[in-house]
Design a protein around this motif. Structure first.
Motif, PDB file in Angstrom:
ATOM      1  N   VAL A 195     -34.622  11.123 -47.267  1.00 47.48           N
ATOM      2  CA  VAL A 195     -34.503   9.722 -46.837  1.00 47.48           C
ATOM      3  C   VAL A 195     -34.916   9.590 -45.373  1.00 47.48           C
ATOM      4  CG1 VAL A 195     -32.895   7.814 -46.450  1.00 47.48           C
ATOM      5  CG2 VAL A 195     -32.700   9.199 -48.531  1.00 47.48           C
ATOM      6  N   TRP A 196     -34.491  10.512 -44.528  1.00 42.41           N
ATOM      7  CA  TRP A 196     -34.876  10.477 -43.115  1.00 42.41           C
ATOM      8  C   TRP A 196     -36.400  10.527 -42.981  1.00 42.41           C
ATOM      9  CZ3 TRP A 196     -31.431  13.584 -39.196  1.00 42.41           C
ATOM     10  CH2 TRP A 196     -30.085  13.194 -39.348  1.00 42.41           C
ATOM     11  N   TYR A 197     -37.003  11.384 -43.773  1.00 43.07           N
ATOM     12  CA  TYR A 197     -38.471  11.509 -43.733  1.00 43.07           C
ATOM     13  C   TYR A 197     -39.131  10.186 -44.132  1.00 43.07           C
ATOM     14  CZ  TYR A 197     -43.170  13.119 -44.939  1.00 43.07           C
ATOM     15  OH  TYR A 197     -44.535  13.272 -45.027  1.00 43.07           O
ATOM     16  N   LYS A 198     -38.640   9.573 -45.193  1.00 45.81           N
ATOM     17  CA  LYS A 198     -39.206   8.302 -45.652  1.00 45.81           C
ATOM     18  C   LYS A 198     -38.964   7.181 -44.644  1.00 45.81           C
ATOM     19  CE  LYS A 198     -38.868   9.391 -50.596  1.00 45.81           C
ATOM     20  NZ  LYS A 198     -38.137   9.119 -51.856  1.00 45.81           N
ATOM     21  N   ASN A 199     -37.878   7.291 -43.872  1.00 44.74           N
ATOM     22  CA  ASN A 199     -37.593   6.297 -42.830  1.00 44.74           C
ATOM     23  C   ASN A 199     -38.520   6.446 -41.617  1.00 44.74           C
ATOM     24  OD1 ASN A 199     -35.490   5.256 -44.341  1.00 44.74           O
ATOM     25  ND2 ASN A 199     -33.873   6.293 -43.173  1.00 44.74           N
ATOM     26  N   GLY A 200     -39.267   7.543 -41.564  1.00 46.08           N
ATOM     27  CA  GLY A 200     -40.161   7.778 -40.431  1.00 46.08           C
ATOM     28  C   GLY A 200     -39.439   8.245 -39.179  1.00 46.08           C
ATOM     29  N   TRP A 201     -38.302   8.924 -39.357  1.00 44.60           N
ATOM     30  CA  TRP A 201     -37.521   9.359 -38.211  1.00 44.60           C
ATOM     31  C   TRP A 201     -38.022  10.669 -37.603  1.00 44.60           C
ATOM     32  CZ3 TRP A 201     -31.893   8.288 -40.360  1.00 44.60           C
ATOM     33  CH2 TRP A 201     -31.709   6.904 -40.421  1.00 44.60           C
ATOM     34  N   PHE A 202     -38.704  11.493 -38.384  1.00 42.63           N
ATOM     35  CA  PHE A 202     -39.186  12.785 -37.909  1.00 42.63           C
ATOM     36  C   PHE A 202     -40.557  12.662 -37.254  1.00 42.63           C
ATOM     37  CE2 PHE A 202     -36.393  14.463 -41.436  1.00 42.63           C
ATOM     38  CZ  PHE A 202     -35.523  15.176 -40.614  1.00 42.63           C
ATOM     39  N   ASP A 203     -40.900  13.681 -36.448  1.00 40.97           N
ATOM     40  CA  ASP A 203     -42.220  13.704 -35.820  1.00 40.97           C
ATOM     41  C   ASP A 203     -43.278  14.157 -36.821  1.00 40.97           C
ATOM     42  OD1 ASP A 203     -42.638  16.977 -34.684  1.00 40.97           O
ATOM     43  OD2 ASP A 203     -40.723  16.282 -35.491  1.00 40.97           O
ATOM     44  N   LYS A 204     -44.530  13.822 -36.531  1.00 41.86           N
ATOM     45  CA  LYS A 204     -45.622  14.135 -37.454  1.00 41.86           C
ATOM     46  C   LYS A 204     -45.911  15.637 -37.510  1.00 41.86           C
ATOM     47  CE  LYS A 204     -49.196  13.167 -33.938  1.00 41.86           C
ATOM     48  NZ  LYS A 204     -49.588  14.561 -33.750  1.00 41.86           N
ATOM     49  N   ASP A 205     -45.487  16.392 -36.489  1.00 40.38           N
ATOM     50  CA  ASP A 205     -45.729  17.843 -36.455  1.00 40.38           C
ATOM     51  C   ASP A 205     -44.494  18.626 -36.870  1.00 40.38           C
ATOM     52  OD1 ASP A 205     -48.336  17.515 -35.427  1.00 40.38           O
ATOM     53  OD2 ASP A 205     -47.539  17.303 -33.399  1.00 40.38           O
ATOM     54  N   LEU A 246     -38.915  22.043 -47.665  1.00 37.01           N
ATOM     55  CA  LEU A 246     -37.605  21.425 -47.895  1.00 37.01           C
ATOM     56  C   LEU A 246     -36.999  20.988 -46.566  1.00 37.01           C
ATOM     57  CD1 LEU A 246     -35.583  20.880 -50.271  1.00 37.01           C
ATOM     58  CD2 LEU A 246     -34.399  22.950 -49.537  1.00 37.01           C
ATOM     59  N   GLY A 247     -37.171  21.815 -45.523  1.00 39.61           N
ATOM     60  CA  GLY A 247     -36.605  21.495 -44.215  1.00 39.61           C
ATOM     61  C   GLY A 247     -37.230  20.294 -43.544  1.00 39.61           C
ATOM     62  N   THR A 248     -38.446  19.929 -43.935  1.00 38.49           N
ATOM     63  CA  THR A 248     -39.099  18.750 -43.343  1.00 38.49           C
ATOM     64  C   THR A 248     -38.605  17.446 -43.944  1.00 38.49           C
ATOM     65  OG1 THR A 248     -40.912  18.703 -44.951  1.00 38.49           O
ATOM     66  CG2 THR A 248     -41.214  20.083 -42.995  1.00 38.49           C
ATOM     67  N   GLY A 249     -37.954  17.539 -45.105  1.00 41.42           N
ATOM     68  CA  GLY A 249     -37.544  16.322 -45.807  1.00 41.42           C
ATOM     69  C   GLY A 249     -38.683  15.655 -46.561  1.00 41.42           C
ATOM     70  N   ALA A 250     -39.845  16.293 -46.570  1.00 44.35           N
ATOM     71  CA  ALA A 250     -41.042  15.651 -47.145  1.00 44.35           C
ATOM     72  C   ALA A 250     -41.124  15.757 -48.665  1.00 44.35           C
ATOM     73  CB  ALA A 250     -42.298  16.257 -46.520  1.00 44.35           C
ATOM     74  N   VAL A 251     -40.192  16.515 -49.269  1.00 46.39           N
ATOM     75  CA  VAL A 251     -40.280  16.748 -50.719  1.00 46.39           C
ATOM     76  C   VAL A 251     -38.993  16.303 -51.405  1.00 46.39           C
ATOM     77  CG1 VAL A 251     -41.897  18.668 -50.468  1.00 46.39           C
ATOM     78  CG2 VAL A 251     -39.435  19.117 -50.432  1.00 46.39           C
ATOM     79  N   ASP A 252     -39.096  16.093 -52.703  1.00 42.86           N
ATOM     80  CA  ASP A 252     -37.930  15.755 -53.519  1.00 42.86           C
ATOM     81  C   ASP A 252     -37.020  16.982 -53.581  1.00 42.86           C
ATOM     82  OD1 ASP A 252     -36.479  15.874 -56.280  1.00 42.86           O
ATOM     83  OD2 ASP A 252     -37.003  13.760 -56.054  1.00 42.86           O
ATOM     84  N   ALA A 253     -35.797  16.846 -53.126  1.00 42.63           N
ATOM     85  CA  ALA A 253     -34.910  17.998 -52.985  1.00 42.63           C
ATOM     86  C   ALA A 253     -34.586  18.656 -54.325  1.00 42.63           C
ATOM     87  CB  ALA A 253     -33.621  17.571 -52.284  1.00 42.63           C
ATOM     88  N   GLU A 254     -34.187  17.869 -55.309  1.00 42.85           N
ATOM     89  CA  GLU A 254     -33.762  18.446 -56.586  1.00 42.85           C
ATOM     90  C   GLU A 254     -34.910  19.169 -57.291  1.00 42.85           C
ATOM     91  OE1 GLU A 254     -31.899  14.997 -58.472  1.00 42.85           O
ATOM     92  OE2 GLU A 254     -29.986  16.054 -58.348  1.00 42.85           O
ATOM     93  N   LYS A 255     -36.084  18.554 -57.319  1.00 40.54           N
ATOM     94  CA  LYS A 255     -37.228  19.181 -57.986  1.00 40.54           C
ATOM     95  C   LYS A 255     -37.662  20.455 -57.261  1.00 40.54           C
ATOM     96  CE  LYS A 255     -39.118  14.899 -59.936  1.00 40.54           C
ATOM     97  NZ  LYS A 255     -40.251  13.935 -59.914  1.00 40.54           N
TER      98      LYS A 255
END
Length: 500
Positions: A260-270, A458-467
């Motif tokens: 969710v944080w990743y989808k919110n755009g809270w993380f940096d691009k790198d 997984l640590g970036t939040g960029a992927v679906d966690a369960e899958k």
């Protein structure tokens, strides 16, 4: 046949040489056990070699000479300081070990090969040496530090007395904290953190709310005593029982939140590659708000000084102590030391002699620092952090950090705050347990390759966690995870029984 015979003979010759070396070493240890004394009971002159990671300072030889003068008076020894660049450490120290190069003391840590090297016999067992030549050390360290440093019940290295455990949280831009009047006191829940990140995202379009994926590392360290291969004991557990984190609902829910944080755009691009240095540079440039970090008293002051921009720290979890924390910085006596007793005498001084420790940490008084009061120092006139000739090699690596002088810009109550953290930190139920990988090293190598495939994404939040976790478990199981888990359970049971 001739080639095979030659190989066999060569192997036998190497073995004979090694055995001869062991015999010679034994005689040296017998001599050292008497403290390297002459017939009249006086200590023989001896040079102690201290190997540690770091960059050789311009005035290294100057400090080495002053330390040697002092040590000659104390234990009739001189010292060779042997810093090795971090980038070259693995190659150079491995060569020193396999070539049986004589040296006395080497930096080690739970995260820097201590368990592996102890299992290989690289370091001497220290209890008897400490009882004879380091009698002051147990009282300085206390039982928890020593318990946490043992492997299989034996002590192969001595830890720096510093923070015993760590708290966890974020380093935040002070400018933005003041602007939005964020409350950074107390321990903040993840929901409170989210409100801050959301505020920054909504109101500061040029600012990244949180930089790097370190928050996931910090969260895991705050909630689990990690053993190996994502096998851990949950913080607060009342029984000595290992769990698979990939099957823990708390773990899965956390990584859903990171998505969710990743989808919110809270993380940096790198986020895959960014680190603390990049984060601090972004905060300094007004382009970043927060970076996660393990914390200790005064961490924000240290980071503000080194980065040139003001940050404040905010806790998201209370202090927690694991075996890894107890073994976070250590010195071991090499099996190739020609006078282990003298090496232990030197260690005893590092824990008790303030003058010696501060020479190693800060250099020569009057030349590299001046005293402002009994325990507070500053640069001499005309010298600053950029022009100093003896930047600290890292006081956290040596002896009793509580005896180190404080710099004028540091909190004068820093060591009292460290002691408060040490006293209050929650101890893991498996404090002192160290896993021996040897019985499952083949499986561990395969599992590490699988982990590399999934951990980062997984640590970036960029992927679906369960899958992602489901695919991870499937590949990990095929790599031999069940055997590793069974070995962890077996060693934990044996360790628990030995604790009585």
């Amino acid at each position: 046949m001739k080639k095979s015979f030659k190989i066999a003979m060569l192997t036998m010759l190497v073995s004979m040489i090694a055995l001869a070396g062991c015999g010679a070493k034994g005689s040296k240890e017998d001599e050292a056990s008497a403290g390297g004394t002459t017939e009249d009971g006086k200590l023989k002159p001896y040079k102690i070699t201290l190997v540690y990671p770091g960059t050789a300072q311009k005035d290294l030889a100057v400090v080495q000479e002053e330390m040697s003068k002092y040590l000659t008076e104390k234990i009739n020894a001189t010292i060779e300081l042997k810093p090795i660049e971090w980038g070259s450490w693995d190659d150079k120290t491995n060569l020193m070990k396999i070539s049986n190069e004589p040296f006395d003391l080497m930096f080690t840590a739970s995260w820097y090969y201590y368990p592996r090297d102890a299992a290989k016999g690289q370091y001497l067992e220290l209890d008897d040496l400490m009882n004879q030549y380091g009698k002051d050390i147990p009282d300085v360290l206390g039982p928890d530090f020593i318990k946490g440093s043992r492997i299989g019940g034996k002590l192969y290295a001595l830890p720096t007395k510093k923070e015993f455990g760590q708290s966890f949280g974020l380093l935040l831009s002070k400018k933005l904290v003041d602007k939005y009047k964020f409350d950074v006191n107390g321990i903040k829940s993840i929901e409170e953190v989210e409100k801050m990140l959301g505020t920054i995202k909504a109101n500061e379009p040029g600012v990244t709310p949180i930089i790097s994926r370190k928050f996931t590392n910090v969260w895991e360290a705050a909630n689990y005593d990690n053993i190996i291969a994502h096998i851990a004991v949950a913080r607060g557990s009342k029984e000595i029982k290992a769990i698979d984190k990939l099957e823990d609902p708390k773990y899965i829910d956390f990584y859903k939140r990171m998505n969710v944080w990743y989808k919110n755009g809270w993380f940096d691009k790198d986020i895959l590659t960014s680190d603390t240095d990049q984060a601090m540079n972004m905060i300094k440039a007004g382009k970043g708000f927060a970076v996660a970090s393990s914390l200790k008293p005064g961490k924000d002051k240290e980071m503000s000084l080194t980065s040139g921009t003001e940050v404040v720290q905010m806790e998201t979890a209370a202090p927690f102590t694991t075996t890894g924390d107890a073994q976070g910085a250590m010195l071991g006596i090499s099996r190739t030391s020609e006078d282990p007793a003298r090496a232990m005498m030197f260690l005893n001084l590092l824990y008790t002699d303030k003058k010696l420790l501060n020479m190693l940490d800060w250099g020569v008084e009057g030349k590299h620092y001046v005293k402002k009061s009994e325990n507070v120092i500053d640069f001499p006139e005309g010298v600053n952090a950029d022009t100093q000739a003896y930047p600290s090699p890292g006081g956290w690596m040596f002896g009793n950090q509580f005896n180190a002088y404080l710099w004028a810009n540091e909190d004068p109550q820093k060591w009292e705050q460290f002691q408060k953290l040490n006293d209050s930190s929650e101890r893991s139920i498996i404090l002192g347990f160290a896993f021996n990988q040897e019985p499952v090293k083949a499986e561990m190598a395969a599992i590490e390759n699988v982990n590399k495939e999934f951990e980062a994404s997984l640590g970036t939040g960029a992927v679906d966690a369960e899958k992602t976790i489901a695919k991870w478990k499937e590949k990990r199981d095929a790599a031999g995870f069940a055997k590793v888990k069974a070995e962890v359970d077996k060693q934990l049971q044996e360790w628990a029984a030995a604790q009585k």
